[in-house]
Structures are given as C-alpha cells and as structure tokens.
Design a protein around this motif. Structure first.
Motif, PDB file in Angstrom:
ATOM      1  N   ILE A 191     -14.447  -9.026  -3.839  1.00  0.00           N
ATOM      2  CA  ILE A 191     -13.844  -7.906  -4.577  1.00  0.00           C
ATOM      3  C   ILE A 191     -13.482  -6.782  -3.615  1.00  0.00           C
ATOM      4  O   ILE A 191     -12.402  -6.182  -3.703  1.00  0.00           O
ATOM      5  CB  ILE A 191     -14.797  -7.416  -5.688  1.00  0.00           C
ATOM      6  N   LEU A 192     -14.375  -6.502  -2.674  1.00  0.00           N
ATOM      7  CA  LEU A 192     -14.123  -5.441  -1.699  1.00  0.00           C
ATOM      8  C   LEU A 192     -12.917  -5.787  -0.829  1.00  0.00           C
ATOM      9  O   LEU A 192     -12.047  -4.939  -0.586  1.00  0.00           O
ATOM     10  CB  LEU A 192     -15.362  -5.229  -0.830  1.00  0.00           C
ATOM     11  N   THR A 193     -12.839  -7.038  -0.401  1.00  0.00           N
ATOM     12  CA  THR A 193     -11.703  -7.467   0.416  1.00  0.00           C
ATOM     13  C   THR A 193     -10.403  -7.345  -0.370  1.00  0.00           C
ATOM     14  O   THR A 193      -9.388  -6.853   0.148  1.00  0.00           O
ATOM     15  CB  THR A 193     -11.906  -8.922   0.883  1.00  0.00           C
ATOM     16  N   ALA A 194     -10.433  -7.789  -1.624  1.00  0.00           N
ATOM     17  CA  ALA A 194      -9.234  -7.699  -2.470  1.00  0.00           C
ATOM     18  C   ALA A 194      -8.842  -6.241  -2.689  1.00  0.00           C
ATOM     19  O   ALA A 194      -7.654  -5.898  -2.654  1.00  0.00           O
ATOM     20  CB  ALA A 194      -9.475  -8.397  -3.810  1.00  0.00           C
ATOM     21  N   ALA A 195      -9.828  -5.381  -2.907  1.00  0.00           N
ATOM     22  CA  ALA A 195      -9.545  -3.954  -3.115  1.00  0.00           C
ATOM     23  C   ALA A 195      -8.935  -3.342  -1.857  1.00  0.00           C
ATOM     24  O   ALA A 195      -8.003  -2.521  -1.938  1.00  0.00           O
ATOM     25  CB  ALA A 195     -10.820  -3.216  -3.511  1.00  0.00           C
ATOM     26  N   GLU A 196      -9.445  -3.729  -0.688  1.00  0.00           N
ATOM     27  CA  GLU A 196      -8.880  -3.204   0.557  1.00  0.00           C
ATOM     28  C   GLU A 196      -7.442  -3.670   0.735  1.00  0.00           C
ATOM     29  O   GLU A 196      -6.569  -2.885   1.130  1.00  0.00           O
ATOM     30  CB  GLU A 196      -9.734  -3.653   1.747  1.00  0.00           C
ATOM     31  N   ARG A 197      -7.186  -4.963   0.431  1.00  0.00           N
ATOM     32  CA  ARG A 197      -5.809  -5.467   0.530  1.00  0.00           C
ATOM     33  C   ARG A 197      -4.894  -4.714  -0.425  1.00  0.00           C
ATOM     34  O   ARG A 197      -3.776  -4.317  -0.069  1.00  0.00           O
ATOM     35  CB  ARG A 197      -5.783  -6.960   0.196  1.00  0.00           C
ATOM     36  N   GLU A 198      -5.359  -4.518  -1.659  1.00  0.00           N
ATOM     37  CA  GLU A 198      -4.545  -3.828  -2.663  1.00  0.00           C
ATOM     38  C   GLU A 198      -4.287  -2.379  -2.249  1.00  0.00           C
ATOM     39  O   GLU A 198      -3.173  -1.879  -2.399  1.00  0.00           O
ATOM     40  CB  GLU A 198      -5.250  -3.874  -4.015  1.00  0.00           C
ATOM     41  N   ALA A 199      -5.313  -1.726  -1.721  1.00  0.00           N
ATOM     42  CA  ALA A 199      -5.142  -0.337  -1.285  1.00  0.00           C
ATOM     43  C   ALA A 199      -4.137  -0.265  -0.138  1.00  0.00           C
ATOM     44  O   ALA A 199      -3.282   0.636  -0.098  1.00  0.00           O
ATOM     45  CB  ALA A 199      -6.486   0.246  -0.846  1.00  0.00           C
ATOM     46  N   LYS A 200      -4.214  -1.230   0.784  1.00  0.00           N
ATOM     47  CA  LYS A 200      -3.274  -1.249   1.906  1.00  0.00           C
ATOM     48  C   LYS A 200      -1.851  -1.468   1.401  1.00  0.00           C
ATOM     49  O   LYS A 200      -0.911  -0.803   1.845  1.00  0.00           O
ATOM     50  CB  LYS A 200      -3.673  -2.358   2.884  1.00  0.00           C
ATOM     51  N   ALA A 201      -1.708  -2.385   0.432  1.00  0.00           N
ATOM     52  CA  ALA A 201      -0.380  -2.660  -0.132  1.00  0.00           C
ATOM     53  C   ALA A 201       0.164  -1.424  -0.855  1.00  0.00           C
ATOM     54  O   ALA A 201       1.344  -1.082  -0.716  1.00  0.00           O
ATOM     55  CB  ALA A 201      -0.449  -3.843  -1.085  1.00  0.00           C
ATOM     56  N   LEU A 241      -0.633   1.660  -0.247  1.00  0.00           N
ATOM     57  CA  LEU A 241      -0.320   2.660   0.777  1.00  0.00           C
ATOM     58  C   LEU A 241       1.032   2.363   1.415  1.00  0.00           C
ATOM     59  O   LEU A 241       1.859   3.270   1.586  1.00  0.00           O
ATOM     60  CB  LEU A 241      -1.425   2.693   1.834  1.00  0.00           C
ATOM     61  N   GLU A 242       1.266   1.097   1.745  1.00  0.00           N
ATOM     62  CA  GLU A 242       2.553   0.727   2.339  1.00  0.00           C
ATOM     63  C   GLU A 242       3.694   0.958   1.360  1.00  0.00           C
ATOM     64  O   GLU A 242       4.753   1.444   1.739  1.00  0.00           O
ATOM     65  CB  GLU A 242       2.513  -0.739   2.779  1.00  0.00           C
ATOM     66  N   GLU A 243       3.462   0.623   0.081  1.00  0.00           N
ATOM     67  CA  GLU A 243       4.496   0.836  -0.932  1.00  0.00           C
ATOM     68  C   GLU A 243       4.801   2.327  -1.082  1.00  0.00           C
ATOM     69  O   GLU A 243       5.961   2.725  -1.155  1.00  0.00           O
ATOM     70  CB  GLU A 243       4.038   0.251  -2.264  1.00  0.00           C
ATOM     71  N   LYS A 298       4.328   4.630   1.133  1.00  0.00           N
ATOM     72  CA  LYS A 298       4.998   5.085   2.356  1.00  0.00           C
ATOM     73  C   LYS A 298       6.482   4.715   2.318  1.00  0.00           C
ATOM     74  O   LYS A 298       7.347   5.538   2.639  1.00  0.00           O
ATOM     75  CB  LYS A 298       4.317   4.449   3.572  1.00  0.00           C
ATOM     76  N   ALA A 299       6.760   3.464   1.887  1.00  0.00           N
ATOM     77  CA  ALA A 299       8.154   3.023   1.805  1.00  0.00           C
ATOM     78  C   ALA A 299       8.931   3.852   0.782  1.00  0.00           C
ATOM     79  O   ALA A 299      10.070   4.267   1.036  1.00  0.00           O
ATOM     80  CB  ALA A 299       8.212   1.540   1.439  1.00  0.00           C
ATOM     81  N   LYS A 300       8.306   4.105  -0.372  1.00  0.00           N
ATOM     82  CA  LYS A 300       8.975   4.916  -1.394  1.00  0.00           C
ATOM     83  C   LYS A 300       9.227   6.337  -0.898  1.00  0.00           C
ATOM     84  O   LYS A 300      10.275   6.917  -1.168  1.00  0.00           O
ATOM     85  CB  LYS A 300       8.140   4.945  -2.679  1.00  0.00           C
ATOM     86  N   THR A 301       8.245   6.886  -0.182  1.00  0.00           N
ATOM     87  CA  THR A 301       8.401   8.241   0.358  1.00  0.00           C
ATOM     88  C   THR A 301       9.539   8.283   1.365  1.00  0.00           C
ATOM     89  O   THR A 301      10.370   9.200   1.342  1.00  0.00           O
ATOM     90  CB  THR A 301       7.089   8.712   1.011  1.00  0.00           C
ATOM     91  N   GLU A 302       9.580   7.286   2.256  1.00  0.00           N
ATOM     92  CA  GLU A 302      10.660   7.246   3.244  1.00  0.00           C
ATOM     93  C   GLU A 302      12.010   7.086   2.561  1.00  0.00           C
ATOM     94  O   GLU A 302      12.986   7.736   2.944  1.00  0.00           O
ATOM     95  CB  GLU A 302      10.415   6.105   4.228  1.00  0.00           C
ATOM     96  N   ASP A 303      12.060   6.242   1.535  1.00  0.00           N
ATOM     97  CA  ASP A 303      13.304   6.043   0.794  1.00  0.00           C
ATOM     98  C   ASP A 303      13.729   7.338   0.104  1.00  0.00           C
ATOM     99  O   ASP A 303      14.898   7.720   0.139  1.00  0.00           O
ATOM    100  CB  ASP A 303      13.119   4.926  -0.236  1.00  0.00           C
ATOM    101  N   TYR A 304      12.743   8.016  -0.502  1.00  0.00           N
ATOM    102  CA  TYR A 304      13.036   9.280  -1.179  1.00  0.00           C
ATOM    103  C   TYR A 304      13.569  10.316  -0.182  1.00  0.00           C
ATOM    104  O   TYR A 304      14.560  10.999  -0.461  1.00  0.00           O
ATOM    105  CB  TYR A 304      11.757   9.797  -1.862  1.00  0.00           C
ATOM    106  N   VAL A 305      12.916  10.416   0.969  1.00  0.00           N
ATOM    107  CA  VAL A 305      13.351  11.379   1.991  1.00  0.00           C
ATOM    108  C   VAL A 305      14.756  11.025   2.467  1.00  0.00           C
ATOM    109  O   VAL A 305      15.614  11.913   2.631  1.00  0.00           O
ATOM    110  CB  VAL A 305      12.345  11.425   3.169  1.00  0.00           C
ATOM    111  N   ALA A 306      15.025   9.733   2.677  1.00  0.00           N
ATOM    112  CA  ALA A 306      16.354   9.308   3.131  1.00  0.00           C
ATOM    113  C   ALA A 306      17.410   9.650   2.083  1.00  0.00           C
ATOM    114  O   ALA A 306      18.491  10.164   2.428  1.00  0.00           O
ATOM    115  CB  ALA A 306      16.350   7.810   3.424  1.00  0.00           C
TER     116      ALA A 306
END
Length: 159
Positions: free
Chosen positions: A73-83, A85-87, A89-97
């Motif tokens: 569960i902890l591993t899955a939660a870390e993967r989900e949190a990383k995903a 975070l990346e999403e 970040k991508a949305k923020t960069e897209d919004y800024v662009a």
C-alpha cells in the motif's frame, strides 16, 4: 508388662483396625485419583500449549501478511503521489505556457492596434496638411476635387 509392651499391643491393634477398615485401599484409591487428576491436568496443559503455539504461528503469519500488504500500500501510495506530482507539474507548465502565449497575443494585438492608430493619425494629419496646402495654393473648386481624389486613394491603400 511394661510400657513398651503396651505400646506394641496398641500399635498392632491400630494397624489391625486400619487394615480392617481398608484404609490402605482408600489411600491407594485417593492417590490413584489424584495421579489421574494430575495426569489429566498435564494433558490439558499440553493441549492448551499446542493450541497456543498454533495461534502464535497463525498470528505471526497474519502479521507478516499485514506488514507485506502495508508495504505494498505504501509503495502504491508513493507511486500515485509521484504520478500526481508529475501531472500537476505538467498542468502547471501547460497553464504557464498558455498564459504566456495569451499574453504575447494580447501584446501583439495591442502593438498592431497602436501601429494602426499611428498610421490612421498620420494619414489624417497628412490629409489635413495636404488639404491646407492645396487650399492655400489652389482655388477652392480644384482643391476640393483633388482632396476627394487623394482621400479615396489613401483609403483604398489602407484596405
């Protein structure tokens, strides 16, 4: 007859009464019952100990499974949190662009409007200046015709 003799006689009578009343059998039976009771208690204690060991083994197995599941569960939660975070970040960069592109478009539009205004003002000033020059040098009728013709040409070039 001394006291030793009477003590011996009393002892023999006492032993005879004990044997007659079957006290040794009662004592033997009582001791046998007690031995059986102790044996049963030992058997019960052994059985309870085995049950306790089985329960301990089962709980240890369940604990290991729970620890493994918690790790998963902890591993899955870390993967989900990383995903996430990346999403984000991508949305923020897209919004800024998009915001930068929109700002650049607004700046270009404002620049174009400013250039058009300057051109329009320059044309109006030039037309007014030409009209005055012509009015000063030519007669009013010829000046009016020339003015109308010039305005028509300027307007046709702007469009």
């Amino acid at each position: 007859m001394d006291a030793t003799f009477w003590s011996l006689v009393a002892l023999i009578i006492f032993v005879g009464v004990i044997i007659y009343m079957k006290v040794p059998k009662v004592l033997a039976r009582s001791l046998d019952e007690r031995a059986d009771r102790i044996k049963n208690e030992l058997d019960e204690a052994r059985r309870l100990r085995e049950e306790a060991q089985q329960l301990l083994a089962e709980y240890q197995r369940k604990r290991k499974e729970a620890e493994k599941e918690a790790g998963d569960i902890l591993t899955a939660a870390e993967r989900e949190a990383k995903a996430l975070l990346e999403e984000a970040k991508a949305k923020t960069e897209d919004y800024v662009a998009r915001r930068n592109k929109l700002a650049e478009q607004k700046i270009a539009q404002a620049e174009s409007e400013a250039i058009n205004e300057v051109r329009s003002s320059a044309v109006e000033i030039a037309v007014t200046a030409a009209g005055r020059l012509i009015a000063d040098k030519l007669d009013p009728k010829t000046a009016g015709e020339l003015f109308k013709k010039s305005v028509g040409e300027v307007k046709s070039r702007l469009n």
